[in-house]
Design a protein around this motif. Structure first.
Motif, PDB file in Angstrom:
ATOM      1  N   GLN A  77       0.824  -1.211   0.000  1.00 16.04           N
ATOM      2  CA  GLN A  77       0.000   0.000   0.000  1.00 16.04           C
ATOM      3  C   GLN A  77       0.858   1.262   0.000  1.00 16.04           C
ATOM      4  O   GLN A  77       0.515   2.240  -0.667  1.00 16.04           O
ATOM      5  CB  GLN A  77      -0.951  -0.005   1.194  1.00 16.04           C
ATOM      6  CG  GLN A  77      -2.052  -1.032   1.090  1.00 16.04           C
ATOM      7  CD  GLN A  77      -2.925  -0.830  -0.133  1.00 16.04           C
ATOM      8  OE1 GLN A  77      -3.328   0.292  -0.446  1.00 16.04           O
ATOM      9  NE2 GLN A  77      -3.220  -1.899  -0.845  1.00 16.04           N
ATOM     10  N   SER A  78       1.959   1.251   0.729  1.00 12.59           N
ATOM     11  CA  SER A  78       2.859   2.413   0.726  1.00 12.59           C
ATOM     12  C   SER A  78       3.373   2.701  -0.674  1.00 12.59           C
ATOM     13  O   SER A  78       3.406   3.855  -1.118  1.00 12.59           O
ATOM     14  CB  SER A  78       4.038   2.185   1.668  1.00 12.59           C
ATOM     15  OG  SER A  78       3.603   2.100   2.987  1.00 12.59           O
ATOM     16  N   ALA A  79       3.774   1.652  -1.379  1.00 11.72           N
ATOM     17  CA  ALA A  79       4.288   1.829  -2.747  1.00 11.72           C
ATOM     18  C   ALA A  79       3.187   2.351  -3.676  1.00 11.72           C
ATOM     19  O   ALA A  79       3.409   3.291  -4.451  1.00 11.72           O
ATOM     20  CB  ALA A  79       4.852   0.519  -3.272  1.00 11.72           C
ATOM     21  N   LEU A  80       2.001   1.764  -3.592  1.00 11.72           N
ATOM     22  CA  LEU A  80       0.892   2.207  -4.446  1.00 11.72           C
ATOM     23  C   LEU A  80       0.477   3.641  -4.126  1.00 11.72           C
ATOM     24  O   LEU A  80       0.291   4.461  -5.032  1.00 11.72           O
ATOM     25  CB  LEU A  80      -0.316   1.286  -4.268  1.00 11.72           C
ATOM     26  CG  LEU A  80      -0.208  -0.097  -4.890  1.00 11.72           C
ATOM     27  CD1 LEU A  80      -1.335  -0.994  -4.402  1.00 11.72           C
ATOM     28  CD2 LEU A  80      -0.223   0.007  -6.402  1.00 11.72           C
ATOM     29  N   LEU A  81       0.347   3.951  -2.835  1.00  7.58           N
ATOM     30  CA  LEU A  81      -0.076   5.286  -2.443  1.00  7.58           C
ATOM     31  C   LEU A  81       0.973   6.331  -2.798  1.00  7.58           C
ATOM     32  O   LEU A  81       0.632   7.454  -3.185  1.00  7.58           O
ATOM     33  CB  LEU A  81      -0.397   5.320  -0.948  1.00  7.58           C
ATOM     34  CG  LEU A  81      -1.647   4.527  -0.549  1.00  7.58           C
ATOM     35  CD1 LEU A  81      -1.703   4.343   0.958  1.00  7.58           C
ATOM     36  CD2 LEU A  81      -2.910   5.194  -1.077  1.00  7.58           C
ATOM     37  N   ASN A  82       2.242   5.966  -2.691  1.00  6.58           N
ATOM     38  CA  ASN A  82       3.323   6.869  -3.091  1.00  6.58           C
ATOM     39  C   ASN A  82       3.227   7.175  -4.581  1.00  6.58           C
ATOM     40  O   ASN A  82       3.388   8.324  -5.007  1.00  6.58           O
ATOM     41  CB  ASN A  82       4.672   6.251  -2.741  1.00  6.58           C
ATOM     42  CG  ASN A  82       5.819   7.189  -2.996  1.00  6.58           C
ATOM     43  OD1 ASN A  82       5.719   8.384  -2.761  1.00  6.58           O
ATOM     44  ND2 ASN A  82       6.921   6.649  -3.484  1.00  6.58           N
ATOM     45  N   GLY A  92       6.588  13.259   1.576  1.00  4.92           N
ATOM     46  CA  GLY A  92       6.290  11.980   0.962  1.00  4.92           C
ATOM     47  C   GLY A  92       6.017  10.888   1.976  1.00  4.92           C
ATOM     48  O   GLY A  92       5.703  11.149   3.124  1.00  4.92           O
ATOM     49  N   PHE A  93       6.167   9.645   1.515  1.00  7.82           N
ATOM     50  CA  PHE A  93       5.770   8.487   2.300  1.00  7.82           C
ATOM     51  C   PHE A  93       6.936   7.874   3.061  1.00  7.82           C
ATOM     52  O   PHE A  93       8.061   7.839   2.562  1.00  7.82           O
ATOM     53  CB  PHE A  93       5.163   7.419   1.371  1.00  7.82           C
ATOM     54  CG  PHE A  93       3.765   7.761   0.947  1.00  7.82           C
ATOM     55  CD1 PHE A  93       2.692   7.187   1.581  1.00  7.82           C
ATOM     56  CD2 PHE A  93       3.544   8.678  -0.058  1.00  7.82           C
ATOM     57  CE1 PHE A  93       1.399   7.516   1.210  1.00  7.82           C
ATOM     58  CE2 PHE A  93       2.262   9.022  -0.442  1.00  7.82           C
ATOM     59  CZ  PHE A  93       1.187   8.437   0.192  1.00  7.82           C
ATOM     60  N   GLY A  94       6.634   7.376   4.252  1.00 13.07           N
ATOM     61  CA  GLY A  94       7.597   6.645   5.054  1.00 13.07           C
ATOM     62  C   GLY A  94       6.867   5.572   5.843  1.00 13.07           C
ATOM     63  O   GLY A  94       5.655   5.660   6.065  1.00 13.07           O
ATOM     64  N   ILE A  95       7.589   4.553   6.245  1.00 11.16           N
ATOM     65  CA  ILE A  95       7.050   3.489   7.097  1.00 11.16           C
ATOM     66  C   ILE A  95       7.797   3.564   8.413  1.00 11.16           C
ATOM     67  O   ILE A  95       9.030   3.552   8.433  1.00 11.16           O
ATOM     68  CB  ILE A  95       7.229   2.101   6.453  1.00 11.16           C
ATOM     69  CG1 ILE A  95       6.474   2.020   5.131  1.00 11.16           C
ATOM     70  CG2 ILE A  95       6.748   1.005   7.417  1.00 11.16           C
ATOM     71  CD1 ILE A  95       6.732   0.746   4.351  1.00 11.16           C
ATOM     72  N   MET A  96       7.063   3.625   9.528  1.00 11.67           N
ATOM     73  CA  MET A  96       7.662   3.750  10.857  1.00 11.67           C
ATOM     74  C   MET A  96       7.345   2.504  11.670  1.00 11.67           C
ATOM     75  O   MET A  96       6.185   2.167  11.843  1.00 11.67           O
ATOM     76  CB  MET A  96       7.064   4.975  11.555  1.00 11.67           C
ATOM     77  CG  MET A  96       7.679   5.287  12.872  1.00 11.67           C
ATOM     78  SD  MET A  96       9.051   6.409  12.593  1.00 11.67           S
ATOM     79  CE  MET A  96      10.238   5.774  13.714  1.00 11.67           C
ATOM     80  N   TYR A  97       8.387   1.808  12.106  1.00  4.33           N
ATOM     81  CA  TYR A  97       8.226   0.697  13.055  1.00  4.33           C
ATOM     82  C   TYR A  97       9.305   0.833  14.097  1.00  4.33           C
ATOM     83  O   TYR A  97      10.487   0.931  13.767  1.00  4.33           O
ATOM     84  CB  TYR A  97       8.312  -0.670  12.352  1.00  4.33           C
ATOM     85  CG  TYR A  97       6.941  -1.158  11.942  1.00  4.33           C
ATOM     86  CD1 TYR A  97       6.125  -1.806  12.854  1.00  4.33           C
ATOM     87  CD2 TYR A  97       6.440  -0.924  10.673  1.00  4.33           C
ATOM     88  CE1 TYR A  97       4.860  -2.217  12.505  1.00  4.33           C
ATOM     89  CE2 TYR A  97       5.191  -1.328  10.303  1.00  4.33           C
ATOM     90  CZ  TYR A  97       4.404  -1.976  11.224  1.00  4.33           C
ATOM     91  OH  TYR A  97       3.143  -2.372  10.880  1.00  4.33           O
ATOM     92  N   GLY A  98       8.872   0.882  15.369  1.00  5.01           N
ATOM     93  CA  GLY A  98       9.829   1.096  16.452  1.00  5.01           C
ATOM     94  C   GLY A  98      10.456   2.456  16.275  1.00  5.01           C
ATOM     95  O   GLY A  98       9.792   3.458  16.095  1.00  5.01           O
ATOM     96  N   ASN A  99      11.793   2.494  16.263  1.00  9.12           N
ATOM     97  CA  ASN A  99      12.473   3.762  16.032  1.00  9.12           C
ATOM     98  C   ASN A  99      13.109   3.811  14.655  1.00  9.12           C
ATOM     99  O   ASN A  99      14.037   4.562  14.405  1.00  9.12           O
ATOM    100  CB  ASN A  99      13.519   4.032  17.134  1.00  9.12           C
ATOM    101  CG  ASN A  99      14.588   2.973  17.170  1.00  9.12           C
ATOM    102  OD1 ASN A  99      14.571   2.024  16.391  1.00  9.12           O
ATOM    103  ND2 ASN A  99      15.530   3.121  18.087  1.00  9.12           N
ATOM    104  N   ARG A 100      12.614   2.984  13.747  1.00  7.39           N
ATOM    105  CA  ARG A 100      13.133   2.950  12.366  1.00  7.39           C
ATOM    106  C   ARG A 100      12.147   3.546  11.388  1.00  7.39           C
ATOM    107  O   ARG A 100      10.974   3.211  11.372  1.00  7.39           O
ATOM    108  CB  ARG A 100      13.389   1.490  11.932  1.00  7.39           C
ATOM    109  CG  ARG A 100      14.320   0.729  12.796  1.00  7.39           C
ATOM    110  CD  ARG A 100      15.709   1.082  12.463  1.00  7.39           C
ATOM    111  NE  ARG A 100      16.612   0.248  13.247  1.00  7.39           N
ATOM    112  CZ  ARG A 100      17.892   0.438  13.300  1.00  7.39           C
ATOM    113  NH1 ARG A 100      18.439   1.399  12.605  1.00  7.39           N
ATOM    114  NH2 ARG A 100      18.646  -0.319  14.038  1.00  7.39           N
ATOM    115  N   LEU A 101      12.664   4.467  10.584  1.00  2.00           N
ATOM    116  CA  LEU A 101      11.838   5.084   9.542  1.00  2.00           C
ATOM    117  C   LEU A 101      12.304   4.560   8.199  1.00  2.00           C
ATOM    118  O   LEU A 101      13.474   4.576   7.891  1.00  2.00           O
ATOM    119  CB  LEU A 101      11.986   6.613   9.575  1.00  2.00           C
ATOM    120  CG  LEU A 101      11.257   7.408   8.497  1.00  2.00           C
ATOM    121  CD1 LEU A 101       9.751   7.219   8.621  1.00  2.00           C
ATOM    122  CD2 LEU A 101      11.635   8.867   8.581  1.00  2.00           C
TER     123      LEU A 101
END
Length: 166
Positions: free
Chosen positions: A96-101, A157-166
């Protein structure tokens, strides 16, 4: 004095969270569930003004139509808020991140994707240990807090955040 930023949170699955206040698991399956869920993470209100938007219930399945609806909502909000956090279950987040980007090119605000790795079905079926439930719930809380923090920054733009990693 700097203006307080407004961050939209789009509830599009990925909302399973442990509420320490009520000692229960909360998730957003309807628009009416958003306030109880937000009460479980009061810290985000200290970071920014939060504007919740219901998109999909926790039990929903993501398909082409839902991607287009989410894309349109991101486009609409991109001129009204300072950043967007999209909550989504892990199995959909990369695609979804790739498509939405691709669908929302040239955004001038951050759109940060994050969410829970657990569905309510897994919780009700009892397939998770108590220790795992606690760690997953805590990780969602930190994911959301970190995602809101990044959404207030000068990031485009778009990023994915998990824990302290972007």
């Amino acid at each position: 004095m700097t203006k307080r930023k407004t961050i939209a949170i789009l509830f599009a699955t990925g909302t399973v969270l442990s509420s320490l206040k009520s000692r229960s698991i909360v998730f957003v399956d309807s628009e009416g569930d958003m306030s109880k869920w937000l009460e479980a993470i009061p810290e985000i209100g200290l970071i920014a003004s939060i504007e919740p938007h219901f998109m999909l219930s926790e039990s929903a399945t993501f398909g082409y139509d839902q991607t287009l609806e989410l894309s349109a909502k991101i486009q609409e909000l991109s001129t009204k808020v300072d950043g967007i956090v999209v909550l989504m279950r892990t199995e959909n987040i990369v695609t979804q991140s790739a498509l939405l980007n691709f669908l929302n090119q040239h955004l001038t605000i951050p759109v940060i994707m994050t969410g829970s790795v657990v569905s309510p079905q897994a919780l009700t079926e009892g397939v998770l240990s108590d220790a795992f439930k606690k760690s997953v719930a805590l990780s969602l809380k930190s994911n959301v807090i970190n995602a809101v923090q990044v959404a207030t920054r000068d990031f485009r733009g778009f990023g994915i955040m998990y824990g302290n990693r972007l």
